[in-house]
Enzyme design. Structure first.
Site, PDB file in Angstrom:
ATOM      1  NE  ARG A 156      -2.115   0.809   3.606  1.00 15.15           N
ATOM      2  CZ  ARG A 156      -2.079   2.072   3.978  1.00 15.15           C
ATOM      3  NH1 ARG A 156      -2.599   3.104   3.205  1.00 15.15           N
ATOM      4  NH2 ARG A 156      -1.321   2.450   4.901  1.00 15.15           N
ATOM      5  NE  ARG A 185      -1.276  12.485   0.196  1.00 18.43           N
ATOM      6  CZ  ARG A 185      -0.909  12.655   1.352  1.00 18.43           C
ATOM      7  NH1 ARG A 185      -0.040  13.964   1.189  1.00 18.43           N
ATOM      8  NH2 ARG A 185      -1.052  12.187   2.404  1.00 18.43           N
ATOM      9  NE  ARG A 225      11.333  -3.263  11.705  1.00 19.87           N
ATOM     10  CZ  ARG A 225      11.261  -1.838  11.541  1.00 19.87           C
ATOM     11  NH1 ARG A 225      12.452  -1.284  11.135  1.00 19.87           N
ATOM     12  NH2 ARG A 225      10.155  -1.307  11.381  1.00 19.87           N
ATOM     13  NE  ARG A 270      13.111   8.531  11.546  1.00 22.68           N
ATOM     14  CZ  ARG A 270      11.713   8.551  11.990  1.00 22.68           C
ATOM     15  NH1 ARG A 270      10.954   9.153  11.014  1.00 22.68           N
ATOM     16  NH2 ARG A 270      11.291   8.197  13.018  1.00 22.68           N
ATOM     17  CD  GLU A 307      14.773   7.008  13.877  1.00 21.12           C
ATOM     18  OE1 GLU A 307      14.290   7.990  13.952  1.00 21.12           O
ATOM     19  OE2 GLU A 307      13.997   6.078  13.334  1.00 21.12           O
TER      20      GLU A 307
HETATM   21  N1  UDP Z   1       9.718   4.323   2.969  1.00 25.07           N
HETATM   22  C1  UDP Z   1      10.551   4.425   2.039  1.00 25.07           C
HETATM   23  N2  UDP Z   1      11.384   5.823   1.900  1.00 25.07           N
HETATM   24  C2  UDP Z   1      11.090   6.504   2.933  1.00 25.07           C
HETATM   25  C3  UDP Z   1      10.266   6.598   3.764  1.00 25.07           C
HETATM   26  C4  UDP Z   1       9.552   5.257   4.025  1.00 25.07           C
HETATM   27  O1  UDP Z   1      11.017   3.690   1.153  1.00 25.07           O
HETATM   28  O2  UDP Z   1      11.901   7.623   2.787  1.00 25.07           O
HETATM   29  C5  UDP Z   1       9.325   2.945   3.191  1.00 25.07           C
HETATM   30  C6  UDP Z   1       9.986   2.107   4.007  1.00 25.07           C
HETATM   31  O3  UDP Z   1       9.923   0.483   3.483  1.00 25.07           O
HETATM   32  C7  UDP Z   1       9.332   1.923   5.441  1.00 25.07           C
HETATM   33  C8  UDP Z   1       7.912   2.310   4.970  1.00 25.07           C
HETATM   34  O4  UDP Z   1       8.000   3.152   3.805  1.00 25.07           O
HETATM   35  O5  UDP Z   1       9.518   0.783   6.019  1.00 25.07           O
HETATM   36  C9  UDP Z   1       7.092   2.814   6.020  1.00 25.07           C
HETATM   37  O6  UDP Z   1       7.852   3.935   6.638  1.00 25.07           O
HETATM   38  P1  UDP Z   1       7.337   5.213   7.625  1.00 25.07           P
HETATM   39  O7  UDP Z   1       8.481   5.824   7.904  1.00 25.07           O
HETATM   40  O8  UDP Z   1       6.090   5.503   7.146  1.00 25.07           O
HETATM   41  O9  UDP Z   1       6.946   4.171   9.125  1.00 25.07           O
HETATM   42  P2  UDP Z   1       7.547   3.590  10.236  1.00 25.07           P
HETATM   43  O10 UDP Z   1       9.325   3.911   9.898  1.00 25.07           O
HETATM   44  O11 UDP Z   1       7.090   4.278  11.417  1.00 25.07           O
HETATM   45  O12 UDP Z   1       7.368   2.225  10.084  1.00 25.07           O
END
Ligand code: UDP
Ligand code: FAD
Length: 382
Positions: free
Chosen positions: A183, A187, A260, A291, A316
């Site tokens: 998913r 946009r 994790r 990040r 991070e």
């Molecule tokens: N993601 C990515 N590039 C980005 C940010 C997110 O490919 O710059 C992908 C990555 O696979 C990640 C997923 O989107 O596991 C969900 O990221 P998000 O930061 O929204 O969620 P969280 O880290 O809180 O699980």
């Protein structure tokens, strides 16, 4: 040590863990006239939303927390305790020095290809998807890489997804399951708001303020590990609300659940504004961190950023979890889900212990759903 408990009050609830789940339950229990004792093994309340103050800036000690929800009851509840600011999450991706807006939207497409209309952008993406379909044919995508190429095409995948995802999960995208990325929203409007929820923000005065309000007038004991004094603590209350790791509650009898984890390198800088945004993702594979968070941008906007001549940033790093490390994200794969279900069967049979929250339910809950679940449990039990 034991005599300490002899003349103590008897409580209706012993709440193990002062995170959002425990604190929300305690708040409602108090409102219902119940006596609660909240304990936490950490030296502070708040669980993972706790912030420490460095150079007058609220630093998100356990990772950046952005409150967002579509649930008006939860939003009204938290705003009734402490007003929230207008922070809107709009992360930037840095790919080898090139900057892109996230989530993938018209700004990103303009930065990537110079396209200006939704039609031009869609044509670019579809062209790349069609290219990939010619290669893969009719078969189902076998891994995350194949799935992403079918959803967003090669340019976005290679610059904005591949490196970040591989760092985050510690393995190549060709070895990750396709469902993780099934998913991926695209946009076709100029909108950098990361979340779709109608309500979003950060508590004015920081998350600690929210926790303080939830725990106002409630007995709290810090540096208190439930398992160090299990029998004495259990004897203090009629019912336990347990928000710690469920496998620990049962002495890991079926085995340990896996997580994790992330590691942060936090630094104070002698400049008022280091990166101009709260969140910058480094999406190439070579940069070792995922990040950088610049904490002041969660709570100060526009010119106010310069009121403080210093700033605090956290790099991070995604790290493989080892027993003993801080458990952050549950790994809901087949092995861990089956193991959790074994523990859950035991938990369901308990008559005076309630289990709730991220660790006790072994489920990734954002803050708002955590509060929602605690409110629902309170409603059901009180
Ligand atoms: N993601 C990515 N590039 C980005 C940010 C997110 O490919 O710059 C992908 C990555 O696979 C990640 C997923 O989107 O596991 C969900 O990221 P998000 O930061 O929204 O969620 P969280 O880290 O809180 O699980
Ligand atoms: P916790 O906050 O983990 O609280 C559990 C408490 O129990 C802890 O204080 C712990 O010390 C205590 N405890 C455990 N064992 C014992 C014991 N034996 N004795 C005594 N005390 C014990 N959500 C969002 O909505 N937006 C975000 O942007 C967001 N970012 C996140 C980033 C990271 C890195 C992580 C890990 C989570 C993020 N979340 C975010 C999720 C959010 O942190 C959780 O929804 C929330 O903290 C869950 O609260 P909890 O009370 O269930 O658990």
């Amino acid at each position: 040590m034991h005599t300490f408990y002899v003349h103590m009050v008897h409580y209706d609830y012993l709440i193990v863990g002062s995170g959002l789940f425990g604190a929300t339950f305690a708040y409602h229990a108090k409102q219902a006239g119940k006596q609660c004792l909240v304990i936490d093994k950490r030296p502070h309340v708040g669980g993972n939303v706790y912030c420490e103050q460095i150079e007058g800036i609220h630093v998100h000690t356990y990772g950046a927390h952005i409150f967002h929800t579509a649930n008006k009851d939860v939003w009204d509840f938290v705003n009734g305790l402490v007003p929230f600011n207008r922070y809107t999450n709009s992360p930037i991706a840095n790919y080898k020095g090139e900057l892109y807006n996230l989530p993938f939207n018209m700004n990103t497409f303009y930065q990537m290809w110079g396209v200006r209309t939704p039609e031009e952008a869609a044509a670019r993406i579809n062209e790349q998807i069609e290219d990939w379909k010619l290669k893969i044919g009719d078969r189902e995508p076998a891994n995350l890489e194949e799935q992403a190429l079918l959803l967003v095409g090669r340019d976005i995948y290679e610059k904005l997804i591949k490196g970040y995802t591989e760092k985050q999960w510690g393995r190549p995208c060709t070895e990750l399951p396709a469902f993780i990325i099934r998913r991926l929203p695209l946009r076709f409007v100029y909108d950098n708001n990361y979340f779709n929820d109608p309500y979003q923000g950060i508590p004015i005065g920081g998350y600690n303020m929210l926790i303080e309000k939830l725990l106002e007038g409630i007995d709290v004991r810090l540096n208190c590990d439930f398992f160090a004094e299990r029998n004495e603590l259990t004897a203090l209350a009629d019912t336990i609300v347990y928000t710690g790791p469920i496998d620990r509650f049962y002495d890991y009898r079926f085995g340990q659940l896996q997580y994790r984890t992330v590691r942060f390198e936090t630094e104070v800088l002698d400049t008022p504004n280091r990166q101009g945004n709260a969140v910058i993702n480094y999406t190439d594979r070579e940069t070792p961190f995922t990040r950088i968070i610049e904490h002041k941008h969660f709570e100060s906007f526009g010119q106010a950023v310069y009121d403080n001549p210093k700033t605090v940033v956290s790099r991070e790093y995604s790290t493989e979890w080892q027993p003993g490390m801080e458990p952050y994200y549950p790994v809901n794969d087949a092995r861990n889900t089956a193991l959790y279900n074994q523990y859950k069967t035991l938990a369901d049979a308990e008559s005076n212990v309630l289990f709730g929250g991220r660790l006790a339910e072994y489920k990734y809950y954002d803050m708002a759903p955590t509060i929602e679940r605690a409110m629902a449990l309170a409603k059901e039990r009180l």
